[in-house]
Write an enzyme that holds these catalytic residues in place. Sequence first.
Site, PDB file in Angstrom:
ATOM      1  N   HIS A  34       0.823  -1.222   0.000  1.00  0.00           N
ATOM      2  CA  HIS A  34       0.000   0.000   0.000  1.00  0.00           C
ATOM      3  C   HIS A  34       0.855   1.270   0.000  1.00  0.00           C
ATOM      4  O   HIS A  34       0.441   2.301  -0.528  1.00  0.00           O
ATOM      5  CB  HIS A  34      -0.949   0.013   1.207  1.00  0.00           C
ATOM      6  N   ASP A  47      -4.367  -7.845  -1.523  1.00  0.00           N
ATOM      7  CA  ASP A  47      -5.626  -7.416  -0.900  1.00  0.00           C
ATOM      8  C   ASP A  47      -6.763  -8.411  -1.165  1.00  0.00           C
ATOM      9  O   ASP A  47      -7.568  -8.705  -0.285  1.00  0.00           O
ATOM     10  CB  ASP A  47      -6.066  -6.041  -1.439  1.00  0.00           C
ATOM     11  N   ARG A  72      -1.526 -28.137   3.405  1.00  0.00           N
ATOM     12  CA  ARG A  72      -0.702 -27.242   4.215  1.00  0.00           C
ATOM     13  C   ARG A  72      -1.129 -25.806   3.934  1.00  0.00           C
ATOM     14  O   ARG A  72      -1.218 -25.393   2.775  1.00  0.00           O
ATOM     15  CB  ARG A  72       0.783 -27.419   3.854  1.00  0.00           C
ATOM     16  N   HIS A 117       4.250 -17.440   7.855  1.00  0.00           N
ATOM     17  CA  HIS A 117       4.713 -17.469   6.463  1.00  0.00           C
ATOM     18  C   HIS A 117       4.891 -16.015   6.009  1.00  0.00           C
ATOM     19  O   HIS A 117       4.192 -15.543   5.103  1.00  0.00           O
ATOM     20  CB  HIS A 117       3.712 -18.225   5.585  1.00  0.00           C
ATOM     21  N   ASN A 161       8.115 -20.716   8.159  1.00  0.00           N
ATOM     22  CA  ASN A 161       8.396 -21.028   6.771  1.00  0.00           C
ATOM     23  C   ASN A 161       9.652 -20.270   6.352  1.00  0.00           C
ATOM     24  O   ASN A 161       9.638 -19.045   6.241  1.00  0.00           O
ATOM     25  CB  ASN A 161       7.236 -20.595   5.867  1.00  0.00           C
ATOM     26  N   GLU A 162      10.765 -20.996   6.206  1.00  0.00           N
ATOM     27  CA  GLU A 162      11.983 -20.478   5.566  1.00  0.00           C
ATOM     28  C   GLU A 162      12.669 -19.346   6.322  1.00  0.00           C
ATOM     29  O   GLU A 162      12.481 -18.165   6.012  1.00  0.00           O
ATOM     30  CB  GLU A 162      11.666 -20.025   4.141  1.00  0.00           C
ATOM     31  N   ASN A 304      11.446 -26.832   1.789  1.00  0.00           N
ATOM     32  CA  ASN A 304      10.847 -26.317   0.560  1.00  0.00           C
ATOM     33  C   ASN A 304      11.936 -26.380  -0.491  1.00  0.00           C
ATOM     34  O   ASN A 304      12.996 -25.773  -0.337  1.00  0.00           O
ATOM     35  CB  ASN A 304      10.407 -24.862   0.727  1.00  0.00           C
ATOM     36  N   TYR A 306      12.986 -26.278  -4.646  1.00  0.00           N
ATOM     37  CA  TYR A 306      12.587 -25.912  -6.001  1.00  0.00           C
ATOM     38  C   TYR A 306      13.692 -26.152  -7.027  1.00  0.00           C
ATOM     39  O   TYR A 306      13.454 -26.678  -8.093  1.00  0.00           O
ATOM     40  CB  TYR A 306      12.202 -24.421  -6.056  1.00  0.00           C
ATOM     41  N   GLU A 374       7.176 -27.905   0.284  1.00  0.00           N
ATOM     42  CA  GLU A 374       6.833 -27.176  -0.947  1.00  0.00           C
ATOM     43  C   GLU A 374       7.716 -27.705  -2.070  1.00  0.00           C
ATOM     44  O   GLU A 374       8.906 -27.969  -1.861  1.00  0.00           O
ATOM     45  CB  GLU A 374       7.141 -25.667  -0.851  1.00  0.00           C
TER      46      GLU A 374
HETATM   47  C1  LIG Z   1       7.264 -20.074  -4.874  1.00  0.00           C
HETATM   48  C2  LIG Z   1       7.256 -20.245  -3.377  1.00  0.00           C
HETATM   49  O1  LIG Z   1       8.583 -20.022  -2.909  1.00  0.00           O
HETATM   50  C3  LIG Z   1       8.769 -20.230  -1.529  1.00  0.00           C
HETATM   51  O2  LIG Z   1       9.979 -19.635  -1.199  1.00  0.00           O
HETATM   52  C4  LIG Z   1      11.154 -19.945  -1.849  1.00  0.00           C
HETATM   53  C5  LIG Z   1      11.787 -18.967  -2.575  1.00  0.00           C
HETATM   54  C6  LIG Z   1      13.019 -19.229  -3.157  1.00  0.00           C
HETATM   55  C7  LIG Z   1      13.602 -20.459  -3.030  1.00  0.00           C
HETATM   56  N1  LIG Z   1      14.847 -20.712  -3.615  1.00  0.00           N
HETATM   57  O3  LIG Z   1      15.338 -21.828  -3.526  1.00  0.00           O
HETATM   58  O4  LIG Z   1      15.430 -19.823  -4.219  1.00  0.00           O
HETATM   59  C8  LIG Z   1      12.953 -21.434  -2.313  1.00  0.00           C
HETATM   60  C9  LIG Z   1      11.723 -21.172  -1.718  1.00  0.00           C
HETATM   61  C10 LIG Z   1       7.712 -19.584  -0.613  1.00  0.00           C
HETATM   62  O5  LIG Z   1       7.680 -20.247   0.625  1.00  0.00           O
HETATM   63  C11 LIG Z   1       6.319 -19.594  -1.210  1.00  0.00           C
HETATM   64  O6  LIG Z   1       5.516 -18.662  -0.535  1.00  0.00           O
HETATM   65  C12 LIG Z   1       6.327 -19.279  -2.686  1.00  0.00           C
HETATM   66  O7  LIG Z   1       6.747 -17.987  -2.878  1.00  0.00           O
END
Ligand SMILES: C[C@H]1O[C@@H](Oc2ccc([N+](=O)[O-])cc2)[C@H](O)[C@@H](O)[C@H]1O
Length: 480
Positions: A34, A47, A72, A117, A161-162, A304, A306, A374
């Site tokens: 905002h 929002d 989750r 989170h 979370n992270e 998590n 990726y 994740e």
């Molecule tokens: C897409 C989801 O990403 C998760 O967060 C991350 C971001 C970046 C990495 N990375 O390895 O670079 C891993 C996890 C997040 O928890 C979720 O909310 C989403 O944004």
Amino acid sequence: MKIPVLLLCSAVTLTWGAWNEDGKGENIWDYLTHTNPAAIEDQSSGDVACDSYHKYERDIEMMRELGIDSYRFSIAWSRILPNGFADYVNEAGVAYYDKIIDEILKYNIEPMVTLYHWDLPQKLQEMGGWLNPLIADWFADYARVIYERFGDRVKSFITFNEGRQICYEGYDSTSKAPRLNMSGIGEYICAKNLALAHAKAYHIYNDEFRPTQGGVCGYTIAAGSTMPLTDSEEDAYAVELHDQLSWGLYTDPIFSKDGGFPKELFELVAKKSAAQGFPRSRLTDFTEEEKAYIRGTSDFFGVNHYSGALTSFSLFSPPSVVPSPGDDIGVGQTAPEEWPQSASFWLKQMPDSVYIVLKNIQRRYGDVPIYITENGWSTHEGIEDEGRVAYYRAALESALDALDEGINLKGYYAWSLMDNFEWMAGYTERFGLYEVNFDDPERTRTPRKSAFIYKQIIKTRMIDHEYEPESYVMTIDEGH
Ligand SMILES: C[C@H]1O[C@@H](Oc2ccc([N+](=O)[O-])cc2)[C@H](O)[C@@H](O)[C@H]1O
């Protein structure tokens, strides 16, 4: 190989929307979007977002369509405690989560609840947020409210979370709210406060609630797969340092045998700080009492996951003379051109990446129970998402390889059930098995090809590369 029943196949999302409805307080993402919309790639906000607040019945229908057995989701601290403090509980916020929990349980979908989170109540940020040591108590008070109100039905809690994304991205860079770049100091202060906050919340669960509620409480970090660029000893050490900074800083205090911060990282930061003229290290140690209090405070390891990268000292280019955690370790990363690229700059598909990250965790902490909390792939708009289909198939195969080798993997959560507000990227990157039409006031959800593939995997417990959906019509199977 058939996917064993213990490997749950589930999906996950954040409950955005209704940012100021029914007594919810402002959080740091409301404040950021905002007051500084230009910070978000498409100048958007959360929002309304996917509007799970109003569309939760449809969301649960989608979970039943997919056939998932666990969901989750995170609870918004400021929806329950609008100012962050536990002197006042917003009953309308409690009622909202009650409805979701009761409804999913009706269909045998187990809730896994994340307490935090990234959406800190703005009032607490104004008092220093995660840089203020008092926050460990504020978080513990909030956690107690959550266990009291939901712990009779929720049997899996995740405190954070992270850690790194909270601390580095929020307090040592401008890539997440509150965007305070505290040059090599913010992340380390935050990491220590976070560890103490987690431990307090865990002990409260363990001492006051577990005896009657009988659930589990854990911690989730983000970990990429790191492989050395070459087979030199230096590059193996670069991998170790990279993992120490990107997740060991958060998990060694909890999961390592001796507790405390990772040794090499701790020593490097002390040395660098001295060379930079700081009279004390930018990373302040725990007391022995704190180390003992934090050690062992997690019933499982949430990861998590990726992407991944090749890691080496030779790839590092010093960004500037300003202290930073990256500069402290001096390690660089690269990802080969040929790895498939998602819609997110940071997300490429590394071969065998799930297997590699699970092995790295096992090497570090032994046979701790692991949940992949994740895992997913981003695309742009559109329901033909071959990239996501290929990614999920490869990721689940890689998880099966790890299981085959005895890795203690207990569950797998896909990110995400549907498209959502993707932080600084706004709506430009889509992670959903279901597409959300953000131009439509109804926020219509449409299953992507990947939703049909994921459903088929859950149903058959097999990964069939030839399978194609017969049509794009989704139905709920009997028993769901
Ligand atoms: C897409 C989801 O990403 C998760 O967060 C991350 C971001 C970046 C990495 N990375 O390895 O670079 C891993 C996890 C997040 O928890 C979720 O909310 C989403 O944004």
